[in-house]
Design a protein around this motif. Structure first.
Motif, mmCIF file in Angstrom:
data_model
loop_
_atom_site.group_PDB
_atom_site.id
_atom_site.type_symbol
_atom_site.label_atom_id
_atom_site.label_comp_id
_atom_site.label_asym_id
_atom_site.label_seq_id
_atom_site.Cartn_x
_atom_site.Cartn_y
_atom_site.Cartn_z
ATOM 1 N N LEU A 210 0.853 -1.181 0.000
ATOM 2 C CA LEU A 210 0.000 0.000 0.000
ATOM 3 C C LEU A 210 0.895 1.239 0.000
ATOM 4 O O LEU A 210 1.797 1.366 0.833
ATOM 5 C CB LEU A 210 -0.917 0.023 1.218
ATOM 6 N N LEU A 211 0.617 2.126 -0.944
ATOM 7 C CA LEU A 211 1.366 3.379 -1.045
ATOM 8 C C LEU A 211 0.425 4.559 -0.867
ATOM 9 O O LEU A 211 -0.784 4.460 -1.116
ATOM 10 C CB LEU A 211 2.047 3.480 -2.415
ATOM 11 N N LYS A 212 1.003 5.673 -0.442
ATOM 12 C CA LYS A 212 0.250 6.920 -0.447
ATOM 13 C C LYS A 212 0.223 7.444 -1.879
ATOM 14 O O LYS A 212 1.059 7.075 -2.696
ATOM 15 C CB LYS A 212 0.912 7.913 0.493
ATOM 16 N N PRO A 213 -0.745 8.288 -2.216
ATOM 17 C CA PRO A 213 -0.841 8.774 -3.606
ATOM 18 C C PRO A 213 0.438 9.428 -4.104
ATOM 19 O O PRO A 213 0.689 9.466 -5.315
ATOM 20 C CB PRO A 213 -2.008 9.771 -3.549
ATOM 21 N N SER A 214 1.259 9.927 -3.205
ATOM 22 C CA SER A 214 2.542 10.521 -3.592
ATOM 23 C C SER A 214 3.599 9.473 -3.901
ATOM 24 O O SER A 214 4.691 9.796 -4.371
ATOM 25 C CB SER A 214 3.049 11.420 -2.458
ATOM 26 N N ILE A 249 -5.873 10.082 5.099
ATOM 27 C CA ILE A 249 -5.135 9.940 3.844
ATOM 28 C C ILE A 249 -5.765 8.838 3.002
ATOM 29 O O ILE A 249 -6.617 8.075 3.462
ATOM 30 C CB ILE A 249 -3.646 9.636 4.092
ATOM 31 N N SER A 250 -5.299 8.749 1.762
ATOM 32 C CA SER A 250 -5.729 7.682 0.861
ATOM 33 C C SER A 250 -4.585 6.685 0.688
ATOM 34 O O SER A 250 -3.410 7.048 0.779
ATOM 35 C CB SER A 250 -6.121 8.249 -0.503
ATOM 36 N N LEU A 251 -4.948 5.437 0.427
ATOM 37 C CA LEU A 251 -3.962 4.394 0.190
ATOM 38 C C LEU A 251 -4.286 3.687 -1.120
ATOM 39 O O LEU A 251 -5.457 3.471 -1.461
ATOM 40 C CB LEU A 251 -3.949 3.389 1.335
ATOM 41 N N VAL A 252 -3.223 3.305 -1.835
ATOM 42 C CA VAL A 252 -3.372 2.689 -3.147
ATOM 43 C C VAL A 252 -2.490 1.437 -3.213
ATOM 44 O O VAL A 252 -1.285 1.515 -2.936
ATOM 45 C CB VAL A 252 -2.945 3.659 -4.272
ATOM 46 N N PRO A 253 -3.052 0.264 -3.561
ATOM 47 C CA PRO A 253 -2.210 -0.931 -3.708
ATOM 48 C C PRO A 253 -1.403 -0.900 -5.011
ATOM 49 O O PRO A 253 -1.942 -0.648 -6.085
ATOM 50 C CB PRO A 253 -3.219 -2.086 -3.711
ATOM 51 N N ASP A 293 -10.492 3.770 -9.024
ATOM 52 C CA ASP A 293 -10.987 2.429 -8.736
ATOM 53 C C ASP A 293 -10.005 1.580 -7.923
ATOM 54 O O ASP A 293 -10.315 0.437 -7.588
ATOM 55 C CB ASP A 293 -11.368 1.707 -10.026
ATOM 56 N N LYS A 294 -8.836 2.141 -7.615
ATOM 57 C CA LYS A 294 -7.910 1.430 -6.741
ATOM 58 C C LYS A 294 -7.450 2.286 -5.567
ATOM 59 O O LYS A 294 -6.506 1.908 -4.865
ATOM 60 C CB LYS A 294 -6.707 0.904 -7.538
ATOM 61 N N THR A 295 -8.111 3.411 -5.347
ATOM 62 C CA THR A 295 -7.755 4.324 -4.261
ATOM 63 C C THR A 295 -8.776 4.224 -3.141
ATOM 64 O O THR A 295 -9.988 4.327 -3.378
ATOM 65 C CB THR A 295 -7.692 5.776 -4.771
ATOM 66 N N ILE A 296 -8.303 4.011 -1.925
ATOM 67 C CA ILE A 296 -9.170 3.839 -0.764
ATOM 68 C C ILE A 296 -8.894 4.951 0.236
ATOM 69 O O ILE A 296 -7.750 5.153 0.688
ATOM 70 C CB ILE A 296 -8.934 2.469 -0.092
#
Length: 308
Positions: A210-214, A249-253, A293-296
């Motif tokens: 899981l990464l942050k959008p940055s 924050i948002s997390l993205v796999p 569609d992949k950002t939580i």
């Protein structure tokens, strides 16, 4: 000296024809040809992985050839040629490999280059093998007589496959209710991984973080250490456990697909590349961090708090 030819004939019964000259027996020397017709069998594999499947980048194929009926000490040549099964035509130049057997039966190998697949489809190549007596090259092959051949376009022992682009695409959701937001205290993000053009029965590793959008790391990992698809195209899920502390924050796999034989997963959850393995290690990935569609979202995002 008187010779009893009848007695001598009986004494030599079951042996080679003898000549009697001045009291001496001379046995003619027979040519050292093999008793059985020459034959070959073979298995063709990728030199890197010992399987018949190649990445789209191609590589080197090795034909492990077993032979029978050869004459020890004589020179022989194996010719290998790629044959495009779908288009029914030869591809590239033939490769000629000479060898001298120590026994009538044995094994040898021949290697030949496999080209890059620049199409959108998998390509099947049959490896044609020809055994010649003596030293043969591309110039003399047209005049040489073949002792044995393999011209099989169906058996997996003789047909290799070069893949088109293998790809994965990732979407994500809250595992609890399927939406795109986790509560402030965390939860489980379920990543759905759709794959294309994999090899049914092959062993892969799926690993992600899981990464942050940055693009900043979170240290939250998920993996499927040994994924064996049943079909080329399909879907598999991975679950990322999100603890407290990420509210706002948002997390993205970000997920990658790897050769299982080239990586390992230590206790800390990170993926490690094994030493001295050939490239490529990663087969496909979906690193895009800018997709809804992949950002939580975790809890209420900071920008949403500012709006209020």
């Amino acid at each position: 000296m008187t010779l009893n030819t009848t007695t001598m004939s009986r004494a030599l019964c079951g042996t080679s024809l003898a000549l009697v000259l001045a009291g001496s027996v001379l046995i003619p020397h027979a040519p050292a040809y093999a008793a059985d017709p020459a034959s070959i069998t073979a298995t063709v594999l990728d030199v890197e992985d010992d399987n018949r499947f190649f990445m789209r980048t191609g590589g080197t194929a090795r034909g492990d050839v077993a032979y029978e009926g050869l004459t020890p000490g004589e020179d022989y040549t194996l010719a290998a040629q790629l044959h495009h099964v779908g288009e029914d035509k030869a591809v590239g130049d033939p490769v000629f490999t000479g060898f001298t057997p120590e026994a009538a039966s044995g094994q040898t190998s021949v290697e030949l280059p496999v080209p890059t697949n620049r199409t959108q489809y998998n390509i099947d190549y049959a490896v044609y093998l020809t055994l010649y007596k003596g030293k043969v090259d591309q110039q003399s092959a047209g005049e040489a007589a073949a002792l044995a051949e393999i011209r099989d376009t169906e058996s997996p022992d003789h047909v290799i496959q070069v893949h088109a682009i293998q790809a994965i695409a990732v979407t994500a959701a809250d595992a609890a209710d399927g939406d795109n937001r986790l509560p402030a205290e965390g939860g489980v993000i379920r990543a759905s991984v759709d794959h294309e053009n994999l090899v049914a029965g092959y062993h892969y590793t799926l690993w992600g973080e899981l990464l942050k959008p940055s693009g900043q790391s979170t240290g939250i990992y998920a993996a499927i250490p040994d994924y064996v698809p049943e079909a080329m195209n399909g879907q598999v899920t991975m679950e990322f456990a999100v603890p407290e502390g990420f509210e706002g924050i948002s997390l993205v796999p970000s997920v990658g697909l790897y050769h299982k034989s080239r990586v390992e997963l230590p206790q800390d959850g990170r993926l490690t590349v094994l030493p001295d393995v050939p490239n490529p290690v990663m087969i496909a990935s979906d690193p895009n961090l800018d997709r809804a569609d992949k950002t939580i979202a975790i809890g209420v995002l900071f920008e949403e708090q500012d709006d209020n």
